[in-house]
Enzyme design. Structure first.
Site, PDB file in Angstrom:
ATOM      1  N   TYR A  20      43.640  48.051  24.807  1.00 36.16           N
ATOM      2  CA  TYR A  20      43.389  46.576  24.517  1.00 36.16           C
ATOM      3  C   TYR A  20      43.744  46.527  22.890  1.00 36.16           C
ATOM      4  CZ  TYR A  20      41.882  41.805  24.796  1.00 36.16           C
ATOM      5  OH  TYR A  20      41.729  40.400  25.065  1.00 36.16           O
ATOM      6  N   LYS A  25      45.200  43.181  54.792  1.00 43.33           N
ATOM      7  CA  LYS A  25      46.582  43.446  54.350  1.00 43.33           C
ATOM      8  C   LYS A  25      46.741  44.336  53.268  1.00 43.33           C
ATOM      9  CE  LYS A  25      50.691  42.609  56.271  1.00 43.33           C
ATOM     10  NZ  LYS A  25      51.059  42.355  57.876  1.00 43.33           N
ATOM     11  N   GLU A  42      53.137  36.159  54.435  1.00 41.65           N
ATOM     12  CA  GLU A  42      52.316  36.297  55.431  1.00 41.65           C
ATOM     13  C   GLU A  42      51.856  34.986  56.093  1.00 41.65           C
ATOM     14  OE1 GLU A  42      50.500  39.321  57.946  1.00 41.65           O
ATOM     15  OE2 GLU A  42      51.949  39.433  56.150  1.00 41.65           O
TER      16      GLU A  42
END
Length: 461
Positions: A113, A168, A210
């Site tokens: 970071y 999925k 999808e």
């Protein structure tokens, strides 16, 4: 034709009088109720009673209640509670974010970071292509839906679609180590969907569309492919087509027929049906009849949907006019991606000798596979509780793995055909038989073989 399924798996916590026959009596009662026991565990044992967890598969919610009632009907038995194992699996969702780098001290934090990350940001600002190597983009895809055509559930909306998209994403990771994330959009406006996905694209290396209803899904896919520099894959179309072709190639070997000589009837002219037909033609199929609700798509009818217009112009060479049942008579192959129970035993009996039946509507196929098996030489479904499961998970993880590894944006027929060949080849000639034409979804080599085939095809292109 409903059979007990893990999708309706229950664990019933049962208090029963202590005896040497207690567990066998519980098992017998569950069996008489028509459920399949998967586990039976004694969790507490006391002088006068025991507590037993009985796990079993049922057919639906009502069947689960019948099993509970059957146990409660035994003398001295009380069902304390019933746990739905599917809902338990989904508690809290199925995904999490895990850092790939250690953050053990200030030194690590300064690189991951601020201030160190600023150098990486500036490098990407100077050369945006570096985002592929220096961020999650190189291995991350968006699983995008509007919830308008979910599984066999229909238009249930984005929130209700989220469990499917989580699943999925989990499959992408499990089978091909692709990081995927659900993007469920609260709009069914084509322009808005395209705009949102384009705005999100910098994060992702690809987009998997999808469960978006036809014909809207066709336009969304086409526009995104045109306007994005990352691959856009519609699994309901192309994933289904890849696995269907792979299974059909092996089924034709079993019955000794060729794809160029057989008469094929496809029930369903939505996303999956259109893609299957186009890929079968790319492989050499010449005689395909596409059937919608009104029967065979033919050149004598007028269609307003451009995809039905294409089907009328490019299929049904004999211009057959009639119902699905009439079309099936004398056919060599039936492929269903439509609705439950549209065919019966007489319809399958009317097909050609050594017929092939792919009844892929889920969860209830176009025809009972056991009934179809009385007349067809090869039967396949989309279900896991029958032989020859035609399941998209054989295609989409490895296909996207190959796209990401190749770093390509365009998806070509040669890639789709290569993927189908790779899946079909996982069933050796010495293994091939009417009950085994397609590999298991748990074949660990499938995804790698598909990925390698896609990379090779992309290099040729």
């Amino acid at each position: 034709m409903a059979a007990p399924s893990p999708g309706y798996s229950l664990t019933l916590r049962v208090e029963t009088p202590a005896s040497i026959t207690a567990t066998s009596e519980l098992a017998a009662a569950v069996g008489r109720a028509g459920a399949h026991i998967t586990a039976l565990d004694v969790t507490e044992s006391h002088h006068n009673h025991m507590v037993v967890d009985v796990s079993c598969n049922t057919t639906d919610v009502a069947h689960g209640e019948a099993v509970r009632d059957a146990l409660n009907a035994l003398d001295g038995v009380k069902v304390r509670n019933v746990s739905d194992r599917t809902f338990l699996m989904h508690l809290g969702g199925k995904l999490e974010v895990v850092p790939k780098v250690a953050l053990r001290n200030r030194d690590d934090l300064s690189r991951a970071y601020t201030p160190g990350v600023a150098r990486v940001c500036l490098a990407i600002a100077e050369n945006p292509a570096d985002a592929r190597n220096l961020t999650v983009k190189r291995n991350t895809i968006a699983v995008v839906t509007d919830g308008s055509a979910v599984l066999g559930l229909g238009n249930i909306g984005p929130a209700a679609a989220l469990p499917v998209m989580e699943g999925k994403a989990a499959l992408f990771k499990q089978f091909a180590d692709v990081d995927a994330w659900p993007v469920c959009l609260d709009t069914q406006d084509t322009d808005e969907i395209v705009s949102i996905v384009k705005a999100l694209a910098p994060v992702y290396g690809g987009v998997n569309l999808e469960d978006i209803a036809a014909p809207r899904c066709f336009e969304i896919e086409a526009r995104l492919r045109e306007e994005l520099d990352i691959p856009v894959f519609h699994d309901d179309q192309h994933g289904t087509a890849i696995v269907t072709l792979a299974a059909l190639q092996n089924a034709l070997l079993v019955v000794g027929k060729s794809i160029g000589s057989v008469r094929i009837v496809v029930s369903g002219v939505g996303a999956a049906g259109n893609a299957i037909i186009q890929l079968l033609q790319a492989r050499g199929a010449k005689n395909i009849i596409a059937c919608g609700r009104g029967g065979a798509i033919n050149r004598d009818e007028t269609y307003t949907d451009e995809h039905r217009v294409w089907l009328a112009q490019n299929t049904n060479p004999e211009n057959f006019r009639g119902s699905l049942k009439e079309a099936v008579a004398g056919a060599d192959v039936f492929i269903g991606v439509s609705a439950p129970n549209v065919l019966d035993e007489n319809d399958i009996a009317s097909m050609n000798d050594q017929a092939i039946v792919f009844a892929m509507a889920n969860p209830d196929p176009e025809v009972d596979p056991e009934v179809a098996g009385r007349h067809a030489a090869v039967v396949a479904t989309g279900r896991s509780d029958f032989p020859n499961q035609i399941n998209n998970v054989l295609a989409f993880p490895g296909f996207f793995r190959g796209l990401l590894d190749a770093g390509v944006a365009d998806i070509t027929d040669s890639m789709l055909l290569a993927a189908a060949d790779a899946i079909a080849a996982r069933v050796g000639q010495d293994e091939l038989n009417p009950g085994f034409i397609i590999p298991s979804v748990f074949d660990t080599q499938v995804a790698g073989d598909v990925a390698a085939a896609v990379v090779r095809a992309s290099n040729k292109h």
